[in-house]
Design a protein around this motif. Structure first.
Motif, mmCIF file in Angstrom:
data_model
loop_
_atom_site.group_PDB
_atom_site.id
_atom_site.type_symbol
_atom_site.label_atom_id
_atom_site.label_comp_id
_atom_site.label_asym_id
_atom_site.label_seq_id
_atom_site.Cartn_x
_atom_site.Cartn_y
_atom_site.Cartn_z
ATOM 1 N N LYS A 164 0.853 -1.190 0.000
ATOM 2 C CA LYS A 164 0.000 0.000 0.000
ATOM 3 C C LYS A 164 0.885 1.235 0.000
ATOM 4 O O LYS A 164 2.051 1.187 0.379
ATOM 5 N N LEU A 165 0.295 2.329 -0.450
ATOM 6 C CA LEU A 165 1.056 3.569 -0.530
ATOM 7 C C LEU A 165 0.789 4.425 0.703
ATOM 8 O O LEU A 165 -0.346 4.786 0.985
ATOM 9 N N GLU A 166 1.850 4.705 1.413
ATOM 10 C CA GLU A 166 1.765 5.552 2.594
ATOM 11 C C GLU A 166 1.709 7.019 2.142
ATOM 12 O O GLU A 166 1.882 7.321 0.962
ATOM 13 N N LYS A 167 1.502 7.907 3.087
ATOM 14 C CA LYS A 167 1.349 9.326 2.781
ATOM 15 C C LYS A 167 2.547 9.872 1.996
ATOM 16 O O LYS A 167 2.374 10.572 0.998
ATOM 17 N N ASP A 168 3.763 9.566 2.432
ATOM 18 C CA ASP A 168 4.954 10.077 1.747
ATOM 19 C C ASP A 168 5.113 9.455 0.359
ATOM 20 O O ASP A 168 5.564 10.111 -0.580
ATOM 21 N N GLU A 169 4.716 8.192 0.221
ATOM 22 C CA GLU A 169 4.793 7.533 -1.087
ATOM 23 C C GLU A 169 3.773 8.141 -2.063
ATOM 24 O O GLU A 169 4.076 8.350 -3.245
ATOM 25 N N ARG A 170 2.575 8.424 -1.550
ATOM 26 C CA ARG A 170 1.557 9.087 -2.390
ATOM 27 C C ARG A 170 2.013 10.484 -2.775
ATOM 28 O O ARG A 170 1.769 10.938 -3.896
ATOM 29 N N ALA A 171 2.683 11.181 -1.871
ATOM 30 C CA ALA A 171 3.190 12.525 -2.162
ATOM 31 C C ALA A 171 4.226 12.473 -3.283
ATOM 32 O O ALA A 171 4.233 13.329 -4.179
ATOM 33 N N ALA A 172 5.092 11.470 -3.260
ATOM 34 C CA ALA A 172 6.096 11.317 -4.322
ATOM 35 C C ALA A 172 5.415 11.033 -5.661
ATOM 36 O O ALA A 172 5.805 11.583 -6.699
ATOM 37 N N MET A 173 4.378 10.195 -5.628
ATOM 38 C CA MET A 173 3.639 9.880 -6.848
ATOM 39 C C MET A 173 2.952 11.137 -7.384
ATOM 40 O O MET A 173 3.000 11.424 -8.585
ATOM 41 N N LYS A 174 2.338 11.916 -6.502
ATOM 42 C CA LYS A 174 1.654 13.141 -6.913
ATOM 43 C C LYS A 174 2.642 14.132 -7.511
ATOM 44 O O LYS A 174 2.360 14.775 -8.524
ATOM 45 N N ALA A 175 3.811 14.261 -6.915
ATOM 46 C CA ALA A 175 4.831 15.176 -7.429
ATOM 47 C C ALA A 175 5.275 14.760 -8.829
ATOM 48 O O ALA A 175 5.427 15.606 -9.721
ATOM 49 N N ASP A 176 5.469 13.462 -9.031
ATOM 50 C CA ASP A 176 5.852 12.966 -10.357
ATOM 51 C C ASP A 176 4.742 13.211 -11.379
ATOM 52 O O ASP A 176 5.011 13.576 -12.524
ATOM 53 N N ASP A 177 3.473 13.010 -10.970
ATOM 54 C CA ASP A 177 2.345 13.254 -11.872
ATOM 55 C C ASP A 177 2.279 14.724 -12.275
ATOM 56 O O ASP A 177 2.063 15.045 -13.444
ATOM 57 N N GLU A 178 2.461 15.615 -11.309
ATOM 58 C CA GLU A 178 2.423 17.052 -11.597
ATOM 59 C C GLU A 178 3.569 17.456 -12.518
ATOM 60 O O GLU A 178 3.392 18.270 -13.432
#
Length: 179
Positions: free
Chosen positions: A86-100
């Motif tokens: 599962k994706l933790e908060k920091d992992e989701r943040a990294a994914m969001k940054a890459d998407d942006e």
């Protein structure tokens, strides 16, 4: 004293919290189909989906579900640093940054292409209308260019009117044949 055998069933059902009557879900045929789905999948335009059309809709839904699952698996493989599934908060943040970042790069590439097309169009205009070869369009050259644009616009409107007239004639012919 005689005990009714159904009493045992009723007592057991009540004790276990089981329903005594069956309730069925609405039939799939009765399900409300969104107008966007009808617009896309109602090939014969009869306002309903027949078996073939429903199958196409279901196949597309399955493809979309599979694509979402594949994307989720890809995201987990890429961003799940602790490999806990599962994706933790920091992992989701990294994914969001890459998407942006990817979105920004895509937008910049689109802007570059648009600017390139504009520059190309301007270069074509200069090549065609810059008669004195000074690298800019003078008033007389601009007047010629605008006259050409008006001529092309009028020709396009004439083609559009001709196509519309043909379409109406074909519809009138079709209506006459059906009578």
């Amino acid at each position: 004293m005689k005990i009714d055998p159904y009493a045992y069933i009723l007592c057991a059902a009540a004790f276990l919290g089981l329903p005594l009557v069956s309730v069925s879900a609405p039939a799939a045929d009765e399900e409300k189909i969104p107008s966007s789905v009808l617009k896309k999948y109602d090939a014969n335009k009869d306002g309903t989906l027949d078996a073939t059309e429903k199958a196409a809709w279901q196949a597309d839904k399955e493809k979309q579900r599979a694509a979402r699952e594949a994307q989720r698996a890809e995201d987990l493989a890429r961003y799940d640093a602790d490999k806990d599934g599962k994706l933790e908060k920091d992992e989701r943040a990294a994914m969001k940054a890459d998407d942006e970042k990817a979105r920004a790069e895509k937008k910049a590439a689109q802007a570059d292409r648009k600017a390139g097309r504009a520059a190309e169009a301007e270069a074509k205009q200069l090549a065609k209308y810059d008669k004195n070869q000074n690298g800019k369009l003078e008033d007389d050259e601009l007047a010629v260019m605008k006259a050409d644009e008006e001529k092309h616009k009028a020709a396009a409107e004439k083609r559009k009117a001709t196509l519309e007239a043909r379409k109406q004639a074909k519809e009138s012919e079709s209506d006459a044949d059906s009578r």
